[in-house]
Design a protein around this motif. Structure first.
Motif, PDB file in Angstrom:
ATOM      1  N   GLN A  74       0.833  -1.195   0.000  1.00 31.87           N
ATOM      2  CA  GLN A  74       0.000   0.000   0.000  1.00 31.87           C
ATOM      3  C   GLN A  74       0.874   1.254   0.000  1.00 31.87           C
ATOM      4  OE1 GLN A  74      -2.208   0.521   3.730  1.00 31.87           O
ATOM      5  NE2 GLN A  74      -0.787  -0.880   4.739  1.00 31.87           N
ATOM      6  N   GLY A  75       0.236   2.388  -0.205  1.00 34.28           N
ATOM      7  CA  GLY A  75       0.880   3.684  -0.046  1.00 34.28           C
ATOM      8  C   GLY A  75       2.096   3.902  -0.917  1.00 34.28           C
TER       9      GLY A  75
ATOM     10  N   SER B  64      -7.147   7.000   6.690  1.00 35.97           N
ATOM     11  CA  SER B  64      -7.786   6.218   7.747  1.00 35.97           C
ATOM     12  C   SER B  64      -7.601   6.893   9.109  1.00 35.97           C
ATOM     13  CB  SER B  64      -7.201   4.803   7.771  1.00 35.97           C
ATOM     14  OG  SER B  64      -7.765   4.045   8.805  1.00 35.97           O
ATOM     15  N   TYR B  65      -6.403   7.427   9.336  1.00 38.03           N
ATOM     16  CA  TYR B  65      -6.143   8.148  10.584  1.00 38.03           C
ATOM     17  C   TYR B  65      -7.056   9.366  10.697  1.00 38.03           C
ATOM     18  CZ  TYR B  65      -3.786  11.399  13.752  1.00 38.03           C
ATOM     19  OH  TYR B  65      -3.501  12.310  14.744  1.00 38.03           O
TER      20      TYR B  65
ATOM     21  N   HIS C 209      -3.224  -7.718  -0.519  1.00 38.92           N
ATOM     22  CA  HIS C 209      -2.839  -6.415  -1.045  1.00 38.92           C
ATOM     23  C   HIS C 209      -1.592  -6.510  -1.911  1.00 38.92           C
ATOM     24  CE1 HIS C 209      -5.112  -4.033   2.329  1.00 38.92           C
ATOM     25  NE2 HIS C 209      -5.911  -4.711   1.528  1.00 38.92           N
TER      26      HIS C 209
ATOM     27  N   ARG D 250      -3.372   5.031   4.602  1.00 41.95           N
ATOM     28  CA  ARG D 250      -3.188   4.979   6.052  1.00 41.95           C
ATOM     29  C   ARG D 250      -3.456   6.339   6.684  1.00 41.95           C
ATOM     30  NH1 ARG D 250       1.457   2.618   6.196  1.00 41.95           N
ATOM     31  NH2 ARG D 250       0.721   0.539   6.752  1.00 41.95           N
ATOM     32  N   ARG D 251      -2.975   7.415   6.039  1.00 40.92           N
ATOM     33  CA  ARG D 251      -3.222   8.748   6.589  1.00 40.92           C
ATOM     34  C   ARG D 251      -4.705   9.088   6.527  1.00 40.92           C
ATOM     35  NH1 ARG D 251      -0.269  13.423   7.737  1.00 40.92           N
ATOM     36  NH2 ARG D 251       1.655  12.445   6.997  1.00 40.92           N
TER      37      ARG D 251
ATOM     38  N   PRO E 186       2.936   4.171  14.903  1.00 42.70           N
ATOM     39  CA  PRO E 186       1.728   4.857  15.370  1.00 42.70           C
ATOM     40  C   PRO E 186       2.032   6.239  15.930  1.00 42.70           C
ATOM     41  CG  PRO E 186       2.370   3.121  16.904  1.00 42.70           C
ATOM     42  CD  PRO E 186       3.222   2.961  15.686  1.00 42.70           C
TER      43      PRO E 186
ATOM     44  N   ALA F 231       5.099   1.299   9.429  1.00 40.32           N
ATOM     45  CA  ALA F 231       4.214   2.350   9.928  1.00 40.32           C
ATOM     46  C   ALA F 231       4.379   2.450  11.437  1.00 40.32           C
ATOM     47  CB  ALA F 231       2.763   2.040   9.584  1.00 40.32           C
TER      48      ALA F 231
ATOM     49  N   THR G 120      -1.734   9.102   1.918  1.00 44.45           N
ATOM     50  CA  THR G 120      -1.866   7.675   1.656  1.00 44.45           C
ATOM     51  C   THR G 120      -3.169   7.165   2.257  1.00 44.45           C
ATOM     52  OG1 THR G 120      -0.728   7.151   3.716  1.00 44.45           O
ATOM     53  CG2 THR G 120       0.643   7.394   1.734  1.00 44.45           C
TER      54      THR G 120
END
Length: 256
Positions: free
Chosen positions: A13-14, A191-192, A39, A188-189, A92, A90, A186
């Motif tokens: 991903q990303g 989602s955050y 993925h 992930r960002r 946290p 990643a 991305t």
């Protein structure tokens, strides 16, 4: 590059996914490494569509033996490693005073130690190929703050590690650089932000608009933009560039 092989970690991903797809334009084969098999298979399909061969390796690079497995499988499949791009990891964003030892150690184990082990294990093949390595740092290395102390500390260590590898690489003929992205939008960002925005009384789109304004940049970056930078770094055109940390952040860092 004829008969050339790139290994990309974090390829599910990303930025890792974008980089793998980008390198498929220049390498005959791209080895994809990450924890999420499904993925990775999606990335592999796009790599093949771009014309490169591929091999999927789903494992956790925080495990000490994982690096040797990646190198063994890459060499068994393609016989060489010309480029290694370490993106996995990643970390946290948890406040310095709230982060547990376990959370801190997990971030170190994957992003820092995973990249260190894999680069060392791949080094003999990279020496033989006179190859290149890229390690992924980030802007938080320059301005670590309490809300993301761990990622800032780890990114600073990554930049230092790349510099140390590059010093050895001058003797061994291996090019090593690190990349320091700013705020990249991305999955992930996003989602955050989907969790952060409601807690601060705004929509996700409001949060996406607000951050660039507060950071005094035009917009979030895109994973494909960082991938293009990495593609340049591992190309013959950038061969004399080694031991460098390249920042791509839309002007977020205001210092020289």
């Amino acid at each position: 590059m004829p008969d050339s092989v790139a290994v990309v970690t974090g390829a599910s991903q990303g930025i890792g996914r974008a980089t793998a797809i980008r390198l498929a334009r220049d390498f005959t084969s791209v080895v994809l490494v990450a924890r999420n098999r499904s993925h990775l298979e999606d990335t592999a399909a796009q790599v093949r569509a771009a014309g490169a061969g591929t091999r999927v390796i789903d494992l956790d690079l925080s495990a000490p033996a994982a690096a040797r497995t990646v190198v063994d499988e890459a060499l068994a499949a393609f016989g060489r490693i010309d480029t290694l791009v370490n993106i996995a990891g990643a970390v946290p964003q948890i406040d310095l005073f709230e982060m547990t030892d376990e959370q801190w150690d997990a971030g170190m184990a994957l992003k820092l130690h995973g990249a260190r082990r894999l680069t060392i294990e791949a080094w003999p093949a990279l020496v033989e190929a006179k190859g290149s390595v890229v390690l992924m740092s980030g802007n938080s290395a320059i301005f670590p703050k309490a809300p993301y102390a761990a990622v800032g500390t780890i990114n600073a260590a990554i930049a230092a590690l790349a510099k140390a590898f590059s010093d050895r690489g001058i003797t061994d003929g291996v090019q090593v650089n690190s990349v320091m992205p700013g705020a990249v939008l991305t999955g992930r960002r996003r989602s955050y932000l989907e969790h952060w925005a409601p807690a601060h009384g705004m929509t996700v789109e409001d949060a996406i608009s607000r951050f660039p304004q507060e950071a005094e940049i035009e917009r979030f970056g895109q994973a494909e933009e960082i991938a293009e930078l990495i593609g340049f770094l591992v190309s013959p055109a950038a061969r004399w560039m080694t031991g460098s940390t390249l920042r791509m952040d839309g002007g977020e860092v205001k210092s020289v």
